[in-house]
Design a protein around this motif. Structure first.
Motif, PDB file in Angstrom:
ATOM      1  N   ALA A  40       0.826  -1.208   0.000  1.00 13.24           N
ATOM      2  CA  ALA A  40       0.000   0.000   0.000  1.00 13.24           C
ATOM      3  C   ALA A  40       0.865   1.265   0.000  1.00 13.24           C
ATOM      4  O   ALA A  40       0.514   2.264  -0.624  1.00 13.24           O
ATOM      5  N   ALA A  41       2.006   1.210   0.701  1.00 17.42           N
ATOM      6  CA  ALA A  41       2.894   2.376   0.784  1.00 17.42           C
ATOM      7  C   ALA A  41       3.790   2.502  -0.443  1.00 17.42           C
ATOM      8  O   ALA A  41       4.414   3.540  -0.661  1.00 17.42           O
ATOM      9  N   GLY A  42       3.881   1.438  -1.238  1.00 13.24           N
ATOM     10  CA  GLY A  42       4.718   1.478  -2.440  1.00 13.24           C
ATOM     11  C   GLY A  42       6.201   1.434  -2.146  1.00 13.24           C
ATOM     12  O   GLY A  42       6.998   2.085  -2.832  1.00 13.24           O
ATOM     13  N   ILE A  43       6.588   0.657  -1.120  1.00 12.44           N
ATOM     14  CA  ILE A  43       8.013   0.525  -0.796  1.00 12.44           C
ATOM     15  C   ILE A  43       8.372  -0.958  -0.709  1.00 12.44           C
ATOM     16  O   ILE A  43       7.501  -1.811  -0.624  1.00 12.44           O
ATOM     17  N   ALA A  44       9.671  -1.223  -0.722  1.00 17.08           N
ATOM     18  CA  ALA A  44      10.150  -2.602  -0.572  1.00 17.08           C
ATOM     19  C   ALA A  44      10.038  -3.022   0.893  1.00 17.08           C
ATOM     20  O   ALA A  44      10.124  -2.195   1.800  1.00 17.08           O
ATOM     21  N   LYS A  45       9.867  -4.316   1.101  1.00 17.70           N
ATOM     22  CA  LYS A  45       9.729  -4.833   2.459  1.00 17.70           C
ATOM     23  C   LYS A  45      10.969  -4.524   3.303  1.00 17.70           C
ATOM     24  O   LYS A  45      10.858  -4.174   4.478  1.00 17.70           O
ATOM     25  N   GLY A  46      12.138  -4.637   2.699  1.00 15.21           N
ATOM     26  CA  GLY A  46      13.372  -4.326   3.427  1.00 15.21           C
ATOM     27  C   GLY A  46      13.408  -2.884   3.904  1.00 15.21           C
ATOM     28  O   GLY A  46      13.957  -2.582   4.963  1.00 15.21           O
ATOM     29  N   SER A  47      12.803  -1.986   3.117  1.00 12.47           N
ATOM     30  CA  SER A  47      12.765  -0.576   3.509  1.00 12.47           C
ATOM     31  C   SER A  47      11.915  -0.365   4.752  1.00 12.47           C
ATOM     32  O   SER A  47      12.205   0.508   5.570  1.00 12.47           O
ATOM     33  N   PHE A  48      10.859  -1.166   4.902  1.00 15.91           N
ATOM     34  CA  PHE A  48      10.000  -1.051   6.084  1.00 15.91           C
ATOM     35  C   PHE A  48      10.839  -1.169   7.350  1.00 15.91           C
ATOM     36  O   PHE A  48      10.665  -0.414   8.309  1.00 15.91           O
ATOM     37  N   TYR A  49      11.767  -2.122   7.345  1.00 15.41           N
ATOM     38  CA  TYR A  49      12.563  -2.387   8.543  1.00 15.41           C
ATOM     39  C   TYR A  49      13.606  -1.308   8.815  1.00 15.41           C
ATOM     40  O   TYR A  49      14.227  -1.308   9.876  1.00 15.41           O
ATOM     41  N   SER A  50      13.783  -0.372   7.895  1.00 18.34           N
ATOM     42  CA  SER A  50      14.623   0.795   8.159  1.00 18.34           C
ATOM     43  C   SER A  50      13.895   1.779   9.073  1.00 18.34           C
ATOM     44  O   SER A  50      14.513   2.677   9.648  1.00 18.34           O
ATOM     45  N   PHE A  51      12.575   1.604   9.175  1.00 20.46           N
ATOM     46  CA  PHE A  51      11.747   2.523   9.952  1.00 20.46           C
ATOM     47  C   PHE A  51      11.177   1.870  11.218  1.00 20.46           C
ATOM     48  O   PHE A  51      11.102   2.505  12.262  1.00 20.46           O
ATOM     49  N   TYR A  52      10.749   0.611  11.096  1.00 24.30           N
ATOM     50  CA  TYR A  52      10.057  -0.062  12.193  1.00 24.30           C
ATOM     51  C   TYR A  52      10.545  -1.497  12.328  1.00 24.30           C
ATOM     52  O   TYR A  52      10.856  -2.145  11.339  1.00 24.30           O
ATOM     53  N   THR A  53      10.554  -1.986  13.568  1.00 27.34           N
ATOM     54  CA  THR A  53      10.981  -3.359  13.811  1.00 27.34           C
ATOM     55  C   THR A  53       9.882  -4.355  13.468  1.00 27.34           C
ATOM     56  O   THR A  53      10.172  -5.497  13.128  1.00 27.34           O
ATOM     57  N   ASN A  54       8.618  -3.921  13.567  1.00 37.63           N
ATOM     58  CA  ASN A  54       7.489  -4.787  13.245  1.00 37.63           C
ATOM     59  C   ASN A  54       6.239  -3.921  13.037  1.00 37.63           C
ATOM     60  O   ASN A  54       6.294  -2.693  13.233  1.00 37.63           O
ATOM     61  N   LYS A  55       5.145  -4.539  12.666  1.00 33.67           N
ATOM     62  CA  LYS A  55       3.923  -3.774  12.402  1.00 33.67           C
ATOM     63  C   LYS A  55       3.365  -3.178  13.691  1.00 33.67           C
ATOM     64  O   LYS A  55       2.728  -2.119  13.669  1.00 33.67           O
ATOM     65  N   GLU A  56       3.608  -3.822  14.822  1.00 28.07           N
ATOM     66  CA  GLU A  56       3.128  -3.308  16.099  1.00 28.07           C
ATOM     67  C   GLU A  56       3.810  -1.986  16.448  1.00 28.07           C
ATOM     68  O   GLU A  56       3.186  -1.085  17.006  1.00 28.07           O
ATOM     69  N   HIS A  57       5.084  -1.874  16.092  1.00 31.39           N
ATOM     70  CA  HIS A  57       5.817  -0.623  16.314  1.00 31.39           C
ATOM     71  C   HIS A  57       5.200   0.497  15.474  1.00 31.39           C
ATOM     72  O   HIS A  57       5.009   1.617  15.966  1.00 31.39           O
ATOM     73  N   LEU A  58       4.884   0.204  14.220  1.00 28.67           N
ATOM     74  CA  LEU A  58       4.203   1.177  13.366  1.00 28.67           C
ATOM     75  C   LEU A  58       2.852   1.552  13.974  1.00 28.67           C
ATOM     76  O   LEU A  58       2.489   2.723  14.037  1.00 28.67           O
ATOM     77  N   TYR A  59       2.122   0.551  14.438  1.00 32.38           N
ATOM     78  CA  TYR A  59       0.813   0.783  15.044  1.00 32.38           C
ATOM     79  C   TYR A  59       0.931   1.743  16.227  1.00 32.38           C
ATOM     80  O   TYR A  59       0.143   2.683  16.365  1.00 32.38           O
ATOM     81  N   MET A  60       1.931   1.527  17.090  1.00 32.31           N
ATOM     82  CA  MET A  60       2.118   2.401  18.252  1.00 32.31           C
ATOM     83  C   MET A  60       2.504   3.810  17.830  1.00 32.31           C
ATOM     84  O   MET A  60       2.087   4.787  18.453  1.00 32.31           O
ATOM     85  N   ASP A  61       3.293   3.930  16.774  1.00 34.97           N
ATOM     86  CA  ASP A  61       3.684   5.247  16.273  1.00 34.97           C
ATOM     87  C   ASP A  61       2.454   6.001  15.757  1.00 34.97           C
ATOM     88  O   ASP A  61       2.261   7.184  16.054  1.00 34.97           O
ATOM     89  N   ILE A  62       1.620   5.315  14.998  1.00 36.28           N
ATOM     90  CA  ILE A  62       0.383   5.935  14.484  1.00 36.28           C
ATOM     91  C   ILE A  62      -0.524   6.300  15.653  1.00 36.28           C
ATOM     92  O   ILE A  62      -1.058   7.419  15.720  1.00 36.28           O
ATOM     93  N   SER A  63      -0.695   5.375  16.572  1.00 36.08           N
ATOM     94  CA  SER A  63      -1.541   5.607  17.745  1.00 36.08           C
ATOM     95  C   SER A  63      -1.056   6.818  18.535  1.00 36.08           C
ATOM     96  O   SER A  63      -1.849   7.677  18.930  1.00 36.08           O
TER      97      SER A  63
END
Length: 198
Positions: A40-63
């Protein structure tokens, strides 16, 4: 690890936050995968881990970001109602925040199961940062004459637990929900908030 300029990092982070919020709101934390987020974000999966350790970390950041928006809006509410006795001001502020959740549907979805999942999946430092943010906001309430009779850490954890419990009440479709919320709030606030102005 991919290298991004500061501008690229900010754009990717914004896209992850935007798409993550949309997906988590639509499907819930547990049903969304990292693959769906990165697609959905249009990025590579490896790039995700440059920002967050897991989806829960992203969830907490958004929250946390959504909560910050709500806290900013809360200042206006507190200014308009600052003549109320401290305990009543705290209660009305809490009720106001729950009514504001209509504008932040992702926050409205947190229940005991989601909270337990986050506690299992996130490192203590991420959870601790979230608790510190909430503590900072409770300290700001003292500027409006709300004095906590216990330490700020205890008040923060008590109110976080109370918030999850009250979110569970959102499932109650009877007319009793508001009455139950107020009874629980009155009981907790009687224990942790002084009813005398500083």
């Amino acid at each position: 690890m991919p290298r991004f300029s500061n501008m690229e990092r900010e754009k990717i982070r914004e896209k992850l936050m935007q798409e993550g919020e949309r997906l988590f709101t639509s499907f819930g934390l547990k049903k969304v995968s990292i693959d769906e987020i990165v697609q959905a974000a249009g990025i590579a999966k490896g790039s995700f881990y440059s920002f967050y350790t897991n989806k829960e970390h992203l969830y907490m950041d958004i929250s946390g970001n959504l909560q910050q928006k709500m806290w900013l809006e809360m200042d206006e509410f507190l200014n308009e109602h600052r003549t109320l006795p401290p305990r009543e001001l705290c209660k009305q502020c809490f009720l106001w925040m729950f009514h504001q959740l209509e504008r932040y549907p992702m926050l409205k979805q947190v229940d005991n199961e989601t909270a337990e999942h986050l506690y299992r999946k996130l490192p203590p430092e991420v959870l601790g940062a979230h608790t510190r943010d909430d503590s900072h906001e409770l300290i700001k309430l003292e500027e409006y004459g709300i004095h906590f009779t216990c330490g700020i850490d205890i008040a923060t954890k008590t109110l976080q637990t109370l918030a999850v419990s009250l979110l569970n009440l959102q499932q109650d479709q009877t007319g009793d929900r508001q009455i139950i919320m107020e009874i629980i709030l009155d009981g907790v606030l009687k224990e942790i908030v002084s009813d005398e102005s500083n």
